[in-house]
Structures are given as C-alpha cells and as structure tokens.
Design a protein around this motif. Sequence first.
Motif, mmCIF file in Angstrom:
data_model
loop_
_atom_site.group_PDB
_atom_site.id
_atom_site.type_symbol
_atom_site.label_atom_id
_atom_site.label_comp_id
_atom_site.label_asym_id
_atom_site.label_seq_id
_atom_site.Cartn_x
_atom_site.Cartn_y
_atom_site.Cartn_z
ATOM 1 N N SER A 67 0.856 -1.190 0.000
ATOM 2 C CA SER A 67 0.000 0.000 0.000
ATOM 3 C C SER A 67 0.883 1.228 0.000
ATOM 4 C CB SER A 67 -0.936 0.006 1.212
ATOM 5 O OG SER A 67 -0.187 0.092 2.421
ATOM 6 N N ARG A 69 0.610 5.674 0.598
ATOM 7 C CA ARG A 69 -0.146 6.898 0.859
ATOM 8 C C ARG A 69 0.334 7.975 -0.103
ATOM 9 N NH1 ARG A 69 -2.744 7.961 5.750
ATOM 10 N NH2 ARG A 69 -3.562 10.089 5.904
ATOM 11 N N GLY A 74 -5.058 10.441 0.077
ATOM 12 C CA GLY A 74 -5.557 9.153 -0.371
ATOM 13 C C GLY A 74 -4.570 8.030 -0.131
ATOM 14 N N ARG A 75 -5.033 6.810 -0.417
ATOM 15 C CA ARG A 75 -4.204 5.622 -0.221
ATOM 16 C C ARG A 75 -4.520 4.608 -1.317
ATOM 17 N NH1 ARG A 75 -1.583 3.217 4.096
ATOM 18 N NH2 ARG A 75 -2.321 4.863 5.514
ATOM 19 N N ALA A 97 -7.215 -0.889 -5.164
ATOM 20 C CA ALA A 97 -8.222 0.032 -4.629
ATOM 21 C C ALA A 97 -7.599 1.387 -4.323
ATOM 22 C CB ALA A 97 -8.855 -0.551 -3.368
ATOM 23 N N ALA A 99 -8.677 4.903 -2.004
ATOM 24 C CA ALA A 99 -9.568 5.621 -1.096
ATOM 25 C C ALA A 99 -9.039 7.047 -0.963
ATOM 26 C CB ALA A 99 -9.608 4.935 0.265
ATOM 27 N N GLN A 100 -9.870 8.027 -1.331
ATOM 28 C CA GLN A 100 -9.433 9.418 -1.340
ATOM 29 C C GLN A 100 -10.456 10.285 -0.617
ATOM 30 O OE1 GLN A 100 -6.648 11.298 -2.574
ATOM 31 N NE2 GLN A 100 -7.753 12.756 -1.289
ATOM 32 N N PRO A 101 -10.084 10.893 0.546
ATOM 33 C CA PRO A 101 -11.001 11.822 1.204
ATOM 34 C C PRO A 101 -11.186 13.079 0.372
ATOM 35 C CG PRO A 101 -8.871 11.810 2.312
ATOM 36 C CD PRO A 101 -8.828 10.718 1.299
ATOM 37 N N ASP A 278 -16.904 13.694 6.754
ATOM 38 C CA ASP A 278 -15.997 12.700 6.191
ATOM 39 C C ASP A 278 -16.603 12.172 4.889
ATOM 40 O OD1 ASP A 278 -14.140 10.817 5.647
ATOM 41 O OD2 ASP A 278 -14.398 9.654 7.473
ATOM 42 N N SER A 280 -15.644 10.580 1.231
ATOM 43 C CA SER A 280 -14.519 9.884 0.598
ATOM 44 C C SER A 280 -14.927 9.296 -0.737
ATOM 45 C CB SER A 280 -13.999 8.754 1.509
ATOM 46 O OG SER A 280 -13.544 9.273 2.737
ATOM 47 N N ASN A 282 -14.172 6.223 -3.311
ATOM 48 C CA ASN A 282 -13.615 4.874 -3.290
ATOM 49 C C ASN A 282 -13.731 4.285 -4.692
ATOM 50 O OD1 ASN A 282 -13.275 4.390 -0.229
ATOM 51 N ND2 ASN A 282 -15.382 5.131 -0.419
ATOM 52 N N THR A 300 -18.542 7.797 -0.113
ATOM 53 C CA THR A 300 -19.032 7.473 1.221
ATOM 54 C C THR A 300 -19.077 8.743 2.046
ATOM 55 O OG1 THR A 300 -18.044 5.278 1.090
ATOM 56 C CG2 THR A 300 -18.675 6.064 3.278
#
Length: 439
Positions: A67, A69, A74-75, A97, A99-101, A278, A280, A282, A300
């Motif tokens: 993984s 960052r 995001g990650r 995958a 995931a980005q706020p 929050d 995000s 995805n 989300t």
Amino acid sequence: MALRLDETIRLALRHNRTVVGARMRRTTQKFELEVAEDRYRPRASIEASAFAERDRKSGVEASFGPSMRIPTGGRFLLRWSEPMAGRDKDAGSWELALAQPLLKGFGPEIDTAPLRVARIDEEIQLLALRDTIAGVVTSVIRAYRAVIRAGREIEISRESLARARTQLETNRSLIRAGRMAAREIVQTEAELANRELALMESRNSLESANAALIDILDIDGIPRIRASANLAVKPVRPDRGQSVETAMARRPDHLQALLRVETARIALRRAKNDLLWDLSLNAGVKRGARGRTDHSVGVTLHIPLGDRSPKLRLLRAANDLRHAKMALAESRQAIHIAVRQAVHDVVAGVRRTELSRQARELAEQKLDLEQRKLEQGLTSTFRLTTVEDDLVRAQNRELNAILGYLDALTALDRAQGTTLDRWGIEIERTGDGPGRLGP
C-alpha cells in the motif's frame, strides 16, 4: 593536569554527562524523523491463515498487499490472495483500490502536516541540543576562571606574606638600632599571622574551585587542574542594536519559540479541517477466481452526531497558538532585556578594569612611600599595615574586575546565542551531537 581553557572545553564535550545524555537522545530523535519520513513510502504486509468450515472443508490461504499513501490524503492498496492448500489452488484473486477523502483530510496541506511537524520537531531538538551544549560550555568557562581567580588570590597572599616577613625583619633591625619602640613589633607579628591565615583561606578556595570544575567535567582520577590564562584585557564596546539582531537570529530559545508558533498554526489548521464531514471517494478493480473482473466506484459520507471532541480540539489548538505567540513575545522581550544588560556589563567592565588598575598602581606607590617613612620614623606600624591592606584589596579588586569583564563577554555570547560560534563548536545535523572544537 595543566589545561588551557579550550582543552578544558574539549574534555567537557566528551565527558560531561549532560552533554553525553543529550547526544544519546539524538539517536532516538533522529530515528523518529526517519519514521515520519516513511509516511509516503510504500508499505507491504504478508498474511497467512488456516481455516476449517462446517462442511469439513479446510485450507490454507496466503495474501500479500503493498500500500502507499499519497500527499492528497488518499491511499492506494494492491492485494493478492492465493490458496495454498484445501481449496481450488487456481482460485487466486487480486484487487487494486483507491480511497481518497474529499473534505476531511483532503489536500497536501492537511495530509503532509505530520511530516512537517516532525521536521520542525527535529529543528527544535537540534536547537535544544545547541542550547544544552552552550550552557555546559558557559559553566566550564566560569568554573575555569574561578580556578584562575583562586590561583591568583594565592599569589597575592604569598606576595603579601613575603612583604610582611620582610617588614618584620626590618622592624627588628630598627628596634635593635633603637629607632623603633619594642612594642611596635607586636603589630607586625599580628599582621604576619593574618597574612598566613589569608594564604590558607586562598588555598582552600582553590581546592573548592578545582572540585567544582572537575565536577562539571565528570572525569575521575584528576585531583587538580592547573589553569592558565592571559589576563590582558582587550576593550570591546559592542553595539546594542547589532547585538539584539544577532540574538534574534542565533538564540536557540527564540528560534524554538518561532518554530512552536509554526507548529501551533499547523495544529490549528488540522483542527479546523477535522470539523468537516468525512466524504470519501472509493474506486477499485478486482479480479477474482475464474478470471472474472469487477470494477467499482462510489462515494461514502460519514456525518458524526453528538460528537463535540473536534470542537474541543479546535479550542485547544486555538489556545495553543495564542500561548505560542505569547511565548514568542516574551522571548523577544527577554532578549532585549538580557542583551541590553549584557552590553552594559561589558562596557562598564572595560571602565572598571581601567579604574582598578589605576587604583592598584597608586596603592603600590603608597605602600612604597609608607615603608620609607617608617624607616625614617615618620609613621607607625599600624599605618603601614593599613596601607598594606589597601594594596591587597586593590589587587583583588583588579583581579575581580578583569575576570568580571571576561565573564561579561561570556555572558554577552550567551545572550546573543553565539557561544558555540565563539569556540568553533559545530553541531552535526546527523544527530551525533557536538562536532569539532575549533582553536
């Protein structure tokens, strides 16, 4: 052990426990920064599991997942899963995958904050190390000069004792010649005893000063240090405005206060960001068993209800910033006061050394004149003793004035934050503490 002042400082930098402890802490502090620098480096994990199900199926599965960052908050996650035993060995899968706020935790300013704070903390710790070493160096210098003072006081006492013994023999000759009353010898003998007592007290002072210096050096097995120094005074008249500017740019405590304000600002910005919802994004792609590939994308939204802890963190961050600014203002005020006093002490010290030298020269002339008058019967032994005391006091005042002036220069270096520069001491940024000590 005969040591110059620079040699004594070298010993302190190698053996003083305060310095050694500060250098040892740098190892941990350096590693803390290295860990913080890993924030945007890829990481990976390996996981293995064994299972048994109700239908009596069992198996072993292994997975590997790197993984990474990214500065936007995001990650990325990439994961492989592979059955090792039990299930269909061809039923492996992989997944990519993201995931980005989009609100809370979004953007380089927020996500890079921990790394920036870690780098600022590293600067603060280096400044703290400089301040610690400068404090030890200043203590060594003062203790070393205390040894010089005590040694010079012994010389003054010996010279005074020698004069008293010579005067005793002179008075005895005058008594035998009938030019002085026999009772006058009592005053001279009493003065001789007082001079011997003063010499003994000076020797005790030297022992105490030596013990204090050795205690700072933290070296066992050295019974006494013989200090040497040139007490010639070179007049220095520093400019107060320039000294204040130097202190603002060099003093570790002021630079630390500036960095703490920056840290508090970063914390306040993060606390404000924590008030956001929050939200995000995805997205991902997954290839499962039998070659089937699935794509997904979505958002989300998480809205906390009744949680007032973000507001509390914001209040604390705002207060911390105000306190940091107040500490910075206090630091600036303290610098102005300390530098102004240090500059005044240096300027006054120059004049004090000049006047004390004149007073000592005049006291020597008075004593020589009084001795001649006594030989001619024009004065008394009591008067001669008084003049002798005046000379000893004048010599000690001159000594104190010279060493006081040198201490004032040391205090000015401390107030300006230039102690390490003065002695050529370099702090290595790699974390091992003091580097070389210049001449």
